[in-house]
Design an enzyme around this catalytic site. Structure first.
Site, short mmCIF file in Angstrom:
data_model
loop_
_atom_site.label_atom_id
_atom_site.label_comp_id
_atom_site.label_asym_id
_atom_site.label_seq_id
_atom_site.Cartn_x
_atom_site.Cartn_y
_atom_site.Cartn_z
N SER A 37 0.92 -1.09 0.04
CA SER A 37 0.08 0.02 0.07
C SER A 37 0.90 1.17 0.11
O SER A 37 0.20 2.41 -0.01
CB SER A 37 -0.91 -0.04 1.25
OG SER A 37 -0.07 0.04 2.48
N LEU A 40 6.58 3.48 -2.18
CA LEU A 40 7.52 2.74 -3.19
C LEU A 40 6.80 1.62 -4.15
O LEU A 40 7.04 1.33 -5.14
CB LEU A 40 8.52 2.14 -2.53
CG LEU A 40 9.55 1.35 -3.00
CD1 LEU A 40 10.38 2.34 -3.81
CD2 LEU A 40 10.61 0.42 -2.10
N ARG A 69 -0.94 -3.72 5.82
CA ARG A 69 -1.99 -3.51 6.74
C ARG A 69 -3.22 -3.10 6.28
O ARG A 69 -4.28 -3.55 6.92
CB ARG A 69 -1.50 -2.67 7.92
CG ARG A 69 -0.27 -3.05 8.65
CD ARG A 69 0.19 -2.15 9.72
NE ARG A 69 1.15 -2.54 10.37
CZ ARG A 69 2.43 -1.66 10.31
NH1 ARG A 69 2.57 -0.63 9.32
NH2 ARG A 69 3.40 -2.10 11.19
N HIS A 260 24.75 5.44 -2.26
CA HIS A 260 25.06 5.79 -3.84
C HIS A 260 26.33 6.46 -4.18
O HIS A 260 27.02 5.82 -5.22
CB HIS A 260 23.87 6.93 -4.17
CG HIS A 260 22.56 6.55 -3.99
ND1 HIS A 260 22.06 5.31 -3.92
CD2 HIS A 260 21.43 7.36 -3.81
CE1 HIS A 260 20.66 5.36 -3.80
NE2 HIS A 260 20.37 6.44 -3.55
N LYS A 363 21.28 16.58 -11.06
CA LYS A 363 22.59 16.14 -11.70
C LYS A 363 23.19 14.86 -10.76
O LYS A 363 23.26 15.16 -9.67
CB LYS A 363 23.53 17.22 -11.62
CG LYS A 363 24.73 16.65 -12.43
CD LYS A 363 25.45 17.75 -13.00
CE LYS A 363 26.43 18.49 -12.00
NZ LYS A 363 27.54 19.30 -12.56
N ARG A 367 33.06 12.78 -12.14
CA ARG A 367 34.12 13.58 -12.75
C ARG A 367 35.53 13.37 -12.29
O ARG A 367 36.10 13.52 -11.17
CB ARG A 367 33.96 15.18 -12.43
CG ARG A 367 34.70 16.20 -13.28
CD ARG A 367 34.33 17.59 -12.82
NE ARG A 367 32.76 17.68 -12.97
CZ ARG A 367 32.46 18.12 -14.28
NH1 ARG A 367 33.35 18.85 -15.17
NH2 ARG A 367 31.13 18.33 -14.74
N ASP A 418 32.43 13.95 -27.09
CA ASP A 418 31.16 13.75 -26.36
C ASP A 418 30.45 12.52 -27.29
O ASP A 418 30.37 12.10 -28.18
CB ASP A 418 30.07 14.90 -27.03
CG ASP A 418 28.83 14.70 -26.42
OD1 ASP A 418 28.49 14.60 -25.20
OD2 ASP A 418 28.06 14.60 -27.32
N LEU A 419 30.00 11.67 -25.83
CA LEU A 419 29.31 10.48 -26.15
C LEU A 419 27.83 10.73 -25.43
O LEU A 419 27.97 10.42 -24.38
CB LEU A 419 29.71 9.19 -25.94
CG LEU A 419 28.81 8.03 -25.78
CD1 LEU A 419 28.31 7.64 -27.18
CD2 LEU A 419 29.37 6.58 -25.44
#
Length: 512
Positions: A37, A40, A69, A260, A363, A367, A418-419
């Site tokens: 419920s 998530l 519940r 993360h 973002k 890097r 750049d990719l």
């Protein structure tokens, strides 16, 4: 060459994961969502299962059972999930078939009788008694002990496999995490436990290993001789927005940095594994974590956002204006920390972890800033090279480099190789991180999940800092909603060795 359709992409993915042996793919599987419920479940888990079902990636005989519940019906769940499921008119029949495989029971998480009833229901499904059972605990950690014990005592499959997915946070510090791990290991084997960090399912995070170990050019420069510093960034442009009471119990370090960002650091810093098998990869990640000492307070900047008086809507509100946040809370919504990997490859190189809410943009990126060119002949006009892996949004890999300015000039100018995925892979839809990870659990692949020893080392690194912050009630530095964060963070990065010239900003090269 014709571009692949989404179904063809997923078909290739399924073949890669399942191989030619599809016996497990056709036997009965039951996916049990505990906490069905909650937010998530309706925003992520049910939509993800629908996408996998729609694309033919779930086992043929799949049943989905919700447990919570609340007194709900499958129709209630369908109504709550539909806004997040991205269903087209052509897919309505398939959606009906999906929900026909769903059922729901209500019960109490601490009540053994509720789990006996759940088991009776699972066994009543066709092939259910001997089915493979996958339990997703979309629940607050406070009920993990009760639920895991009840699953072990009452809901295990007799002949099929049993696997459990746990959502972070996995504890609040080293001690609570160790207690939870000890409890789980007393009930289940490690290969039954899947601690999910959805960042490990993101395309560009998974790409880090191929980028590093599949390209000859990066090997010789991926070390302390050529890299000046590594910056790992996670920025969100919104605040806690009514979830402040929950967030206040954890803070940004527990919410983002300890999991993360640290996971991405491991993939950047680790040695080449012996193979791509899950344990070989995770062994190397653990070795990296063991080389990291807890950060000193002087290498940390904490911030908390305040409202922008000239802003609009939520941006006018600071963290402490959230009615669910305790008055006078010192919980940081922004943090920068400098870590050092004390091994032969990285000794002395700063790894700067930076994350925050209510900032100027969305973002997530890695890097690598390289050292200055020795023997400069261009009078200081060359900037440092940078390799940037943009995780979100607009997945991209780009290399900042110097070239001659076009025309009659003979002066260096910054540009990039750049990719950008959206332009290079125009007709490929990248799977959602949860799609990849749930598929991995069905296949028994634990590579992109956190092992217990990884978790222990991650908490060892951050627990002393967290305890010190909470003991002295360190006041975070206020920063304005929509800003880059506290200026003290930039000062810390500069002291650590990061050089920000401010002369260049990546521009999406294929934007219309």
């Amino acid at each position: 060459m014709e571009p692949l359709t989404r179904s063809e992409v997923f078909g290739q993915l399924r073949k890669e994961l399942y191989g030619d042996q599809d016996s497990s793919h056709s036997s009965t599987h039951i996916f049990i969502i505990l906490g069905a419920s909650g937010d998530l479940a309706k925003k992520k888990i049910y939509p993800t299962l629908w996408w996998l079902f729609r694309d033919g990636l779930l086992p043929e005989d799949i049943y989905i059972v919700g447990f919570a519940r609340s007194n709900l019906t499958v129709e209630n769940i369908k109504a709550a999930c539909l806004p997040h499921m991205k269903v087209t008119n052509e897919e309505l029949d398939s959606l009906s078939a999906f929900f026909k495989r769903n059922s729901y029971l209500s019960g109490r998480y601490e009540d053994s009788r509720s789990f006996e009833q759940l088991n009776n229901h699972l066994s009543s499904l066709l092939g259910g008694e001997n089915a493979n059972r996958l339990f997703y605990l979309a629940l607050p950690p406070t009920v993990y002990h009760h639920v895991s014990t009840n699953i072990r005592n009452h809901c295990m499959s007799c002949k099929g496999w049993n696997r459990l997915i746990f959502e972070k946070p996995f504890g609040r510090d080293l001690q609570s995490s160790q207690e939870l791990s000890a409890h789980l290991s007393s009930l289940f084997k490690e290969d039954q436990i899947y601690r999910i960090d959805h960042y490990l399912g993101k395309e560009m995070v998974q790409n880090l290993m191929v980028l590093r170990f599949g390209n000859r050019i990066f090997g010789p420069i991926w070390n302390r001789n050529s890299v000046a510093c590594v910056v790992l960034t996670f920025k969100e442009p919104f605040g806690t927005q009514g979830r402040g009471g929950y967030f206040d119990g954890f803070g940004i370090i527990r919410d983002v940095m300890q999991n993360h960002l640290l996971q991405m650091l491991c993939l950047i810093a680790m040695e080449k594994p012996a193979s791509t098998s899950p344990d070989d990869v995770r062994n190397e990640k653990v070795k990296v974590l063991k080389c990291i000492a807890p950060p000193d307070m002087q290498d940390v900047v904490l911030g908390q956002y305040v409202g922008d008086p000239s802003g609009e809507g939520d941006s006018k509100l600071g963290y402490l204006d959230d009615p669910t946040v305790p008055k006078g809370s010192c919980t940081p919504t922004f943090a920068t920390a400098v870590l050092y990997v004390q091994n032969e490859r990285w000794d002395g190189i700063p790894f700067i972890l930076r994350c925050g809410k209510a900032l100027n943009e969305r973002k997530a990126e890695v890097r690598l800033q390289f050292t200055d060119v020795p023997g400069d002949i261009f009078a200081g006009r060359c900037q440092r090279n940078e390799l940037v892996v943009r995780v979100q949004p607009d997945e991209a890999i780009y290399l900042k480099m110097m070239t001659k300015r076009p025309g009659v000039f003979f002066s260096p100018e910054e540009t990039e190789l750049d990719l950008t995925y959206r332009s290079r892979y125009k007709n490929v839809t990248l799977p959602d991180a949860y799609e990849r990870l749930i598929l991995d659990v069905f296949c028994g692949n634990q590579m992109h999940f956190v092992r217990s020893d990884e978790l222990r080392e991650a908490w060892r690194i951050f627990t002393p800092l967290l305890h010190q912050i909470e003991a002295v009630k360190r006041q975070p530095i206020p920063y304005t909603y929509g800003s880059r964060g506290p200026s003290e963070s930039d000062d810390l990065m500069q002291r650590a060795g990061f050089r920000y010239e401010g002369t260049y900003k990546w521009v999406h090269p294929h934007a219309s």
